[in-house]
Design a protein around this motif. Structure first.
Motif, PDB file in Angstrom:
ATOM      1  N   UNK A   1       8.315  -6.405 -23.869  1.00 48.88           N
ATOM      2  CA  UNK A   1       7.564  -5.156 -23.697  1.00 48.88           C
ATOM      3  C   UNK A   1       7.044  -5.020 -22.273  1.00 48.88           C
ATOM      4  N   UNK A   2       6.523  -6.102 -21.728  1.00 47.64           N
ATOM      5  CA  UNK A   2       6.008  -6.089 -20.357  1.00 47.64           C
ATOM      6  C   UNK A   2       7.150  -5.871 -19.366  1.00 47.64           C
ATOM      7  N   UNK A   3       8.275  -6.541 -19.614  1.00 46.68           N
ATOM      8  CA  UNK A   3       9.440  -6.399 -18.735  1.00 46.68           C
ATOM      9  C   UNK A   3       9.939  -4.962 -18.745  1.00 46.68           C
ATOM     10  N   UNK A   4       9.986  -4.342 -19.914  1.00 45.76           N
ATOM     11  CA  UNK A   4      10.442  -2.951 -20.003  1.00 45.76           C
ATOM     12  C   UNK A   4       9.540  -2.027 -19.185  1.00 45.76           C
ATOM     13  N   UNK A   5       8.240  -2.231 -19.271  1.00 41.61           N
ATOM     14  CA  UNK A   5       7.288  -1.418 -18.498  1.00 41.61           C
ATOM     15  C   UNK A   5       7.478  -1.638 -16.997  1.00 41.61           C
ATOM     16  N   UNK A   6       7.705  -2.879 -16.608  1.00 46.41           N
ATOM     17  CA  UNK A   6       7.900  -3.179 -15.182  1.00 46.41           C
ATOM     18  C   UNK A   6       9.217  -2.621 -14.673  1.00 46.41           C
ATOM     19  N   UNK A   7      10.284  -2.718 -15.475  1.00 45.71           N
ATOM     20  CA  UNK A   7      11.564  -2.132 -15.060  1.00 45.71           C
ATOM     21  C   UNK A   7      11.432  -0.623 -14.898  1.00 45.71           C
ATOM     22  N   UNK A   8      10.652   0.020 -15.754  1.00 45.45           N
ATOM     23  CA  UNK A   8      10.429   1.462 -15.639  1.00 45.45           C
ATOM     24  C   UNK A   8       9.756   1.792 -14.304  1.00 45.45           C
ATOM     25  N   UNK A   9       8.803   0.951 -13.900  1.00 49.03           N
ATOM     26  CA  UNK A   9       8.108   1.154 -12.625  1.00 49.03           C
ATOM     27  C   UNK A   9       8.997   0.842 -11.422  1.00 49.03           C
ATOM     28  N   UNK A  10      10.076   0.094 -11.650  1.00 49.99           N
ATOM     29  CA  UNK A  10      10.972  -0.311 -10.564  1.00 49.99           C
ATOM     30  C   UNK A  10      12.117   0.672 -10.334  1.00 49.99           C
TER      31      UNK A  10
ATOM     32  N   UNK B   1      10.453  -2.990  -5.537  1.00 52.59           N
ATOM     33  CA  UNK B   1      11.026  -4.337  -5.434  1.00 52.59           C
ATOM     34  C   UNK B   1      10.131  -5.386  -6.095  1.00 52.59           C
ATOM     35  N   UNK B   2       8.825  -5.189  -6.009  1.00 55.19           N
ATOM     36  CA  UNK B   2       7.903  -6.125  -6.643  1.00 55.19           C
ATOM     37  C   UNK B   2       7.946  -5.986  -8.165  1.00 55.19           C
ATOM     38  N   UNK B   3       7.992  -4.733  -8.633  1.00 50.71           N
ATOM     39  CA  UNK B   3       8.095  -4.509 -10.076  1.00 50.71           C
ATOM     40  C   UNK B   3       9.397  -5.075 -10.627  1.00 50.71           C
TER      41      UNK B   3
ATOM     42  N   UNK C   1      13.298   3.053  -8.645  1.00 54.02           N
ATOM     43  CA  UNK C   1      13.290   3.819  -7.400  1.00 54.02           C
ATOM     44  C   UNK C   1      14.290   3.202  -6.434  1.00 54.02           C
ATOM     45  N   UNK C   2      14.907   4.032  -5.647  1.00 52.79           N
ATOM     46  CA  UNK C   2      15.789   3.574  -4.572  1.00 52.79           C
ATOM     47  C   UNK C   2      16.852   2.611  -5.048  1.00 52.79           C
ATOM     48  N   UNK C   3      17.057   1.528  -4.295  1.00 57.68           N
ATOM     49  CA  UNK C   3      18.121   0.584  -4.631  1.00 57.68           C
ATOM     50  C   UNK C   3      17.856  -0.206  -5.919  1.00 57.68           C
ATOM     51  N   UNK C   4      16.650  -0.118  -6.452  1.00 57.78           N
ATOM     52  CA  UNK C   4      16.310  -0.850  -7.671  1.00 57.78           C
ATOM     53  C   UNK C   4      16.468  -0.001  -8.924  1.00 57.78           C
ATOM     54  N   UNK C   5      16.795   1.281  -8.755  1.00 57.70           N
ATOM     55  CA  UNK C   5      16.918   2.187  -9.902  1.00 57.70           C
ATOM     56  C   UNK C   5      18.050   1.764 -10.828  1.00 57.70           C
ATOM     57  N   UNK C   6      19.234   1.599 -10.282  1.00 57.07           N
ATOM     58  CA  UNK C   6      20.395   1.265 -11.123  1.00 57.07           C
ATOM     59  C   UNK C   6      20.269  -0.114 -11.767  1.00 57.07           C
TER      60      UNK C   6
ATOM     61  N   UNK D   1       0.816  -1.216   0.000  1.00 57.43           N
ATOM     62  CA  UNK D   1       0.000   0.000   0.000  1.00 57.43           C
ATOM     63  C   UNK D   1       0.848   1.264   0.000  1.00 57.43           C
ATOM     64  N   UNK D   2       2.157   1.099  -0.008  1.00 60.02           N
ATOM     65  CA  UNK D   2       3.060   2.246   0.041  1.00 60.02           C
ATOM     66  C   UNK D   2       3.188   2.952  -1.296  1.00 60.02           C
ATOM     67  N   UNK D   3       4.088   3.916  -1.321  1.00 59.80           N
ATOM     68  CA  UNK D   3       4.335   4.713  -2.524  1.00 59.80           C
ATOM     69  C   UNK D   3       5.098   3.895  -3.567  1.00 59.80           C
ATOM     70  N   UNK D   4       5.391   4.540  -4.685  1.00 58.21           N
ATOM     71  CA  UNK D   4       6.071   3.863  -5.790  1.00 58.21           C
ATOM     72  C   UNK D   4       7.404   3.250  -5.386  1.00 58.21           C
ATOM     73  N   UNK D   5       8.149   3.921  -4.496  1.00 56.78           N
ATOM     74  CA  UNK D   5       9.443   3.371  -4.091  1.00 56.78           C
ATOM     75  C   UNK D   5       9.278   2.076  -3.299  1.00 56.78           C
ATOM     76  N   UNK D   6       8.161   1.927  -2.579  1.00 52.02           N
ATOM     77  CA  UNK D   6       7.897   0.690  -1.843  1.00 52.02           C
ATOM     78  C   UNK D   6       7.501  -0.438  -2.790  1.00 52.02           C
ATOM     79  N   UNK D   7       6.902  -0.079  -3.916  1.00 51.75           N
ATOM     80  CA  UNK D   7       6.463  -1.076  -4.890  1.00 51.75           C
ATOM     81  C   UNK D   7       7.580  -1.504  -5.830  1.00 51.75           C
TER      82      UNK D   7
END
Length: 95
Positions: free
Chosen positions: A67-76, A51-53, A78-83, A43-49
């Motif tokens: 295509x789906x993976x690219x969209x999910x990586x874009x959503x991921x 890791x799941x993305x 944030x924070x330690x998952x950005x790089x 239920x948290x913000x985008x940065x909390x989500x």
């Protein structure tokens, strides 16, 4: 150990770890399922989500769903998952 913990109820972090294990086992269908369950509970913000993305994207990439993976990586991205998401996106040649 995760299966024992799952007997106590659904927990978003538990689903994250399940997704991680399934992806490492190349069981991408279960990886996607676990990541989506965890995402639904988060239920948290985008940065909390993020890791799941990230786990969702890894599973989608493993199944060849670029295509789906690219969209999910874009959503991921944030924070330690950005790089790692940027690297994976580059590897998949995402736009």
């Amino acid at each position: 150990m995760l299966n024992k913990a799952a007997k106590y109820g659904d927990d978003k972090d538990l689903f994250y770890y399940f997704a991680d294990v399934y992806n490492k086992q190349k069981n991408y269908d279960k990886g996607i399922e676990s990541a989506q369950k965890g995402l639904a509970l988060e239920t948290g913000a985008d940065d909390a989500k993020a890791k799941f993305y990230f786990q969702l994207a890894l599973a989608q990439a493993g199944k060849g769903q670029t295509a789906e993976a690219c969209a999910s990586f874009k959503s991921a991205m944030f924070g330690p998952f950005a790089e790692p998401s940027k690297v994976q996106s580059t590897n998949l040649k995402c736009k």
